[in-house]
Design an enzyme around this catalytic site. Structure first.
Site, short mmCIF file in Angstrom:
data_model
loop_
_atom_site.label_atom_id
_atom_site.label_comp_id
_atom_site.label_asym_id
_atom_site.label_seq_id
_atom_site.Cartn_x
_atom_site.Cartn_y
_atom_site.Cartn_z
N LYS A 75 1.04 -1.70 0.24
CA LYS A 75 -0.67 0.27 -0.45
C LYS A 75 0.72 1.40 0.16
CE LYS A 75 -4.09 -1.50 1.29
NZ LYS A 75 -5.42 -1.57 1.51
N LYS A 116 -4.67 -9.27 -6.62
CA LYS A 116 -6.06 -9.94 -5.53
C LYS A 116 -7.31 -8.19 -6.20
CE LYS A 116 -6.69 -7.37 -1.50
NZ LYS A 116 -7.07 -7.31 -0.71
N LYS A 144 -11.20 -3.37 -4.26
CA LYS A 144 -11.67 -1.98 -4.15
C LYS A 144 -10.40 -0.78 -5.10
CE LYS A 144 -13.42 -2.37 -0.70
NZ LYS A 144 -13.46 -2.80 0.84
N1 AQP Z 1 -9.65 -10.57 -3.47
C1 AQP Z 1 -10.06 -11.31 -2.52
N2 AQP Z 1 -9.78 -12.62 -1.96
C2 AQP Z 1 -10.51 -13.26 -0.65
N3 AQP Z 1 -10.43 -12.50 0.47
C3 AQP Z 1 -10.43 -11.46 -0.28
N4 AQP Z 1 -10.69 -10.16 1.20
C4 AQP Z 1 -10.23 -8.85 0.00
N5 AQP Z 1 -10.38 -9.49 -0.90
C5 AQP Z 1 -10.15 -10.37 -1.16
C6 AQP Z 1 -10.99 -11.03 2.27
O1 AQP Z 1 -12.02 -9.41 2.53
C7 AQP Z 1 -12.20 -9.37 4.34
C8 AQP Z 1 -12.13 -7.72 3.98
O2 AQP Z 1 -11.80 -6.83 3.56
P1 AQP Z 1 -10.60 -5.34 3.92
O3 AQP Z 1 -12.27 -5.21 4.57
O4 AQP Z 1 -10.13 -5.79 5.38
O5 AQP Z 1 -10.65 -4.97 2.99
P2 AQP Z 1 -9.58 -5.65 1.82
O6 AQP Z 1 -8.42 -6.71 2.10
O7 AQP Z 1 -8.45 -4.35 1.81
O8 AQP Z 1 -10.41 -5.41 0.70
P3 AQP Z 1 -9.35 -4.28 -0.14
O9 AQP Z 1 -11.41 -4.34 -1.34
O10 AQP Z 1 -8.70 -5.02 -1.18
O11 AQP Z 1 -9.56 -3.57 0.21
P4 AQP Z 1 -8.80 -1.97 -0.77
O12 AQP Z 1 -8.12 -1.97 -1.86
O13 AQP Z 1 -8.73 -0.67 0.23
O14 AQP Z 1 -7.53 -2.90 -0.27
C9 AQP Z 1 -10.86 -9.65 4.54
O15 AQP Z 1 -10.57 -10.32 5.86
C10 AQP Z 1 -10.45 -9.69 3.54
O16 AQP Z 1 -9.02 -10.63 3.57
#
Ligand code: AQP
Length: 328
Positions: free
Chosen positions: A112, A195, A198
């Site tokens: 990040k 992965k 968002k």
């Molecule tokens: N691609 C994925 N495959 C499997 N699990 C996923 N998770 C997120 N993306 C995947 C799981 O969802 C839960 C909540 O995620 P989060 O709110 O912590 O956000 P994140 O992982 O940061 O989601 P994003 O969309 O990837 O956000 P950004 O773009 O901000 O980085 C977690 O348990 C996560 O593992």
């Protein structure tokens, strides 16, 4: 006492299929057999400095989507992190038993911060300390099990390390949490490279209309070596096939695998089947979310009730921690 499960989800926009398959599906299942506590982690979302109005709206949106996915306030606790002040106080205390070196090795921070720096954006100390706040979220509830996607496993390992260090210094108090992965632990985005997330814009939104999903699938990457309809494809080199494995029924997946290898099915048809499979999951969630939109008080009262239950547990643990570390 029933074993506790805890997990957090960021209100950073609409939840996507990766969140659902990787984590939320497990949240729903674990409501049976565990005391389940789920948190909308708005303070974590501050690490990317969202617009305040947007953050407020996204908290509601995340809560509504979680309820639409099948979380039931009678069977679990759903609350907002900032409604329970103990999280940030415990995070400070735990940061004093967290190694700077361990935090520096967190790959999510590296990814990040690299992404931010490449766009000339500011990297906050909050982003660096994110896993400490996450540790506080979990151990405040003495949760044994944490359903997450694979990207969070390193953070849960760190949480275990922090708990062990706290115990060495101050004596046993917390439970060492264990990550629980779903079979869909790392869903790739429609770029077939990163992965699903968002921030990468490669996601299928859980509440996205079927027509919009169809358009995204139409341009999604498949096996790059398959140039024409009559070329045989290799399912293992195709992200569309990989997504089928989590949403399409087994017999159909087996048929797609065989037919793709003998050019009996084309990518357009295969994507059509995937779109229908996604819709079978997302359609009822979208319908329930629309019902909740019309009755926002159901969502608000679930969060209010959740905050009362969470504060009760959190205050008790925080009292024990203050005592141990000499803050009272
Ligand atoms: N691609 C994925 N495959 C499997 N699990 C996923 N998770 C997120 N993306 C995947 C799981 O969802 C839960 C909540 O995620 P989060 O709110 O912590 O956000 P994140 O992982 O940061 O989601 P994003 O969309 O990837 O956000 P950004 O773009 O901000 O980085 C977690 O348990 C996560 O593992």
């Amino acid at each position: 006492m029933q074993r506790r499960v805890f997990s957090g989800i960021q209100p950073t926009g609409s939840l996507h299929l990766g969140n659902y398959l990787g984590a939320i599906q497990n949240y729903v299942a674990l409501q049976d057999g565990y005391e389940a506590i789920y948190c909308i982690v708005d303070q974590h979302a501050l690490t990317i400095r969202p617009d305040p109005q947007e953050l407020r709206a996204n908290v509601f949106e995340a809560a509504r989507t979680l309820l639409a996915c099948g979380l039931e306030p009678k069977r679990c606790t759903v609350f907002v992190q900032s409604h329970v002040p103990a999280h940030t106080e415990l995070a400070w205390i735990l940061s004093c038993v967290t190694s700077f070196g361990d935090l520096s090795r967190m790959t999510q921070f590296k990814d990040k911060s690299d992404q931010a720096e490449s766009k000339g954006e500011f990297v906050s100390a909050g982003l660096f300390g994110y896993p400490v706040l996450q540790t506080a979220d979990i151990v405040l509830y003495k949760a044994a099990v944490v359903p997450v996607g694979e990207d969070q496993v390193q953070h849960i390992e760190l949480a275990r390390e922090v708990v062990r260090r706290f115990h060495t210094v101050y004596g046993e108090l917390f439970v060492e949490p264990q990550a629980l992965l779903s079979p869909a632990k790392r869903i790739l985005g429609l770029d077939g490279q990163f992965k699903m997330s968002k921030s990468r814009g490669n996601e299928i939104g859980l509440l996205e209309p079927a027509e919009s999903v169809k358009k995204k699938l139409a341009v999604a990457k498949t096996d790059e070596k398959r140039k024409r309809r009559q070329d045989p494809g290799e399912p293992n080199d195709c992200n569309i096939y990989s997504l089928h494995q989590y949403v399409t029924d087994r017999a159909e997946v087996a048929r797609i695998e065989t037919e793709c290898r003998r050019a009996g099915i084309g990518c357009v048809e295969c994507k059509g089947i995937l779109g229908a499979s996604v819709e079978r999951i997302a359609g009822p969630i979208r319908a329930r979310a629309a019902e909740l939109d019309a009755q926002p008080e159901i969502v608000r009262s679930a969060l209010k009730e959740g905050a009362v239950k969470a504060n009760e547990i959190a205050q008790k643990t925080l009292g024990e921690v203050r005592e141990r570390v000499g803050l009272r």
